[in-house]
Design an enzyme around this catalytic site. Structure first.
Site, mmCIF file in Angstrom:
data_model
loop_
_atom_site.group_PDB
_atom_site.id
_atom_site.type_symbol
_atom_site.label_atom_id
_atom_site.label_comp_id
_atom_site.label_asym_id
_atom_site.label_seq_id
_atom_site.Cartn_x
_atom_site.Cartn_y
_atom_site.Cartn_z
ATOM 1 N N ASP A 77 -7.509 14.504 -4.891
ATOM 2 C CA ASP A 77 -7.275 15.340 -3.711
ATOM 3 C C ASP A 77 -6.044 14.901 -2.934
ATOM 4 O OD1 ASP A 77 -8.812 13.015 -3.215
ATOM 5 O OD2 ASP A 77 -9.493 13.782 -1.284
ATOM 6 N N GLU A 135 -11.849 12.162 -2.253
ATOM 7 C CA GLU A 135 -11.868 10.757 -1.822
ATOM 8 C C GLU A 135 -11.453 10.612 -0.363
ATOM 9 O OE1 GLU A 135 -10.634 6.881 -0.703
ATOM 10 O OE2 GLU A 135 -9.177 8.495 -1.008
ATOM 11 N N GLU A 136 -10.628 11.537 0.122
ATOM 12 C CA GLU A 136 -10.060 11.400 1.462
ATOM 13 C C GLU A 136 -11.006 11.826 2.575
ATOM 14 O OE1 GLU A 136 -7.449 9.888 2.124
ATOM 15 O OE2 GLU A 136 -6.095 9.974 0.420
ATOM 16 N N HIS A 360 0.060 7.943 3.493
ATOM 17 C CA HIS A 360 -0.271 8.924 4.537
ATOM 18 C C HIS A 360 0.925 9.214 5.448
ATOM 19 C CE1 HIS A 360 -4.932 8.554 4.224
ATOM 20 N NE2 HIS A 360 -4.345 8.218 3.074
#
Length: 398
Positions: A77, A135-136, A360
């Site tokens: 993702d 996962e995020e 990020h």
């Protein structure tokens, strides 16, 4: 791995990664990504199941020789971040980008899939390829994959994180806890609003919230063993509409990070006690939403030892490091709660190429050679485990 020509496969890895980077998808929306992965696995002649855990994919490669089962995991993702890179493979989706390397994880595991699909004749057991969504976003796609049977019959699992703080060519891991648990909280304080010049007939939610922020800091400093790392961070405090009005409500949000479940439980208990008592002392009401996220990621000693032995043999001792524990969290933690395993950081930073931005970040990128290193490592770990298992079985029989 023998004399396998990994370098010949590298252009395909780059192409796969850049395609995914141009077309990122958020957690549990990875429909195009899922089809992209599945189509490639099927083209390799791999038994493939899509839609696992919503938008995950599992590929199964059974060797011609009997043996154990090794699972290898990649997350797929992307993040809700606007890509600010200027390159031909920049995200084409407004407000979404692969800012954490999951596109590289996926491309690397696809390369591993090709390798094992071409070497079934010598494969001593089974390879389980886990392409995991979400996962995020807590509670994380790992739980859904496990619930769907991703680990059934699995003996060991390995995963990697392409890591920009490490220079390309460096690999790092450690036994025990290497990534923290992550718990988030929202506190809603309700007082009694009123005129700023007549405070005695109000219950000041700003004053209450301010006192609470200070008192919450005492939990780590006075209730947690100083030898146990822990973080309690207040990230936001929002209240009020005007300078002369005492606000009726105040919202506080933040996060808690720990490396062991005892410390985690201690902080949660004291958090509830401190919050309720401070609010009661001020005559305010309070609602607490304390969300337990991923547990600490704890590597198994035997599989971490395997990493150091295998990585040193392939890449050289000077390229293999022991990583200190770090406060970011990872839902790979759930897999190693179920079966033995090891999680490894693989360097993708490169100052000479300007690849220095953290994960990020809107300009995050990677030195794609790191994908090649990750693929070689995962392949070697799987082969080493399977070969050792066969030798141990033969020794027991004899």
């Amino acid at each position: 791995m023998g004399n396998y020509n990994w370098e010949a496969l590298f252009p395909d890895m780059v192409e796969w990664r850049r395609h995914l980077h141009r077309h990122p998808e958020l957690s549990y929306q990875e429909h195009h990504t899922m089809k992209f992965i599945a189509d490639i696995l099927v083209s390799f002649g791999i038994e493939t199941t899509s839609g696992v855990g919503d938008t995950g994919v599992i590929g199964v490669i059974k060797g011609h020789l009997p043996g154990k089962t090794v699972a290898l995991r990649a997350d797929i993702d992307a993040l809700p971040i606007q890509d600010e890179k200027e390159c031909e493979y920049a995200s084409q989706v407004d407000g979404v980008m692969h800012a954490c390397g999951h596109d590289g994880h996926t491309a690397g595991l696809l390369a591993v899939a090709r390798y094992f699909s071409e070497n079934r004749a010598t494969l001593q057991g089974e390879i389980r390829l886990i392409f995991q969504p979400g996962e995020e976003v807590c509670p994380g796609g790992a739980l859904k994959m496990i619930a769907a049977g991703a680990l059934e019959g699995v003996d060991v699992i390995y995963g990697v994180h392409l890591w920009s703080p490490l220079p390309v060519g460096i690999l790092a891991s450690a036994s025990g806890p290497i990534m923290a648990s992550v718990d988030d909280f929202v506190i809603d304080i309700t007082g009694k609003g009123g005129h700023g010049g007549i405070p005695h007939v109000t219950v000041d939610s700003v004053l209450t919230g301010s006192q609470l922020v200070v008192q919450l800091q005492s939990i780590v400093s006075r209730n947690v063993n100083p030898l146990q790392p822990a973080v309690l961070t207040v990230g936001t405090i929002n209240s009020g509409t005007a300078k002369n009005i005492i606000a009726e409500t105040c919202r506080i949000t933040g996060t808690v990070r720990t490396f062991d479940e005892e410390t985690r439980a201690t902080i949660r208990k004291r958090f509830d006690e401190v919050t309720r008592h401070v609010c009661a002392m001020n005559g305010a009401e309070v609602e607490i939403d304390y969300m337990m996220g991923y547990p600490p990621l704890v590597n198994h000693a035997s599989e971490t030892d395997r990493f150091f032995a295998v990585a040193t043999e392939i890449f050289g001792e000077e390229h293999v490091q022991v990583t200190p524990p770090m406060m970011p969290a990872e839902d790979f933690a759930y897999y190693v709660q179920e079966v033995p395993g090891c999680f490894v950081f693989v360097g993708v930073g490169n100052e000479d190429k300007g690849i220095t931005y953290p994960h990020h970040h809107p300009r995050f990128d990677m030195d794609e050679v790191g994908m090649l290193n990750a693929a070689k490592l995962l392949t070697a770990l799987a082969e080493n485990y399977l070969q050792q298992a066969v030798l141990e079985t033969q020794h027991t029989v004899s």
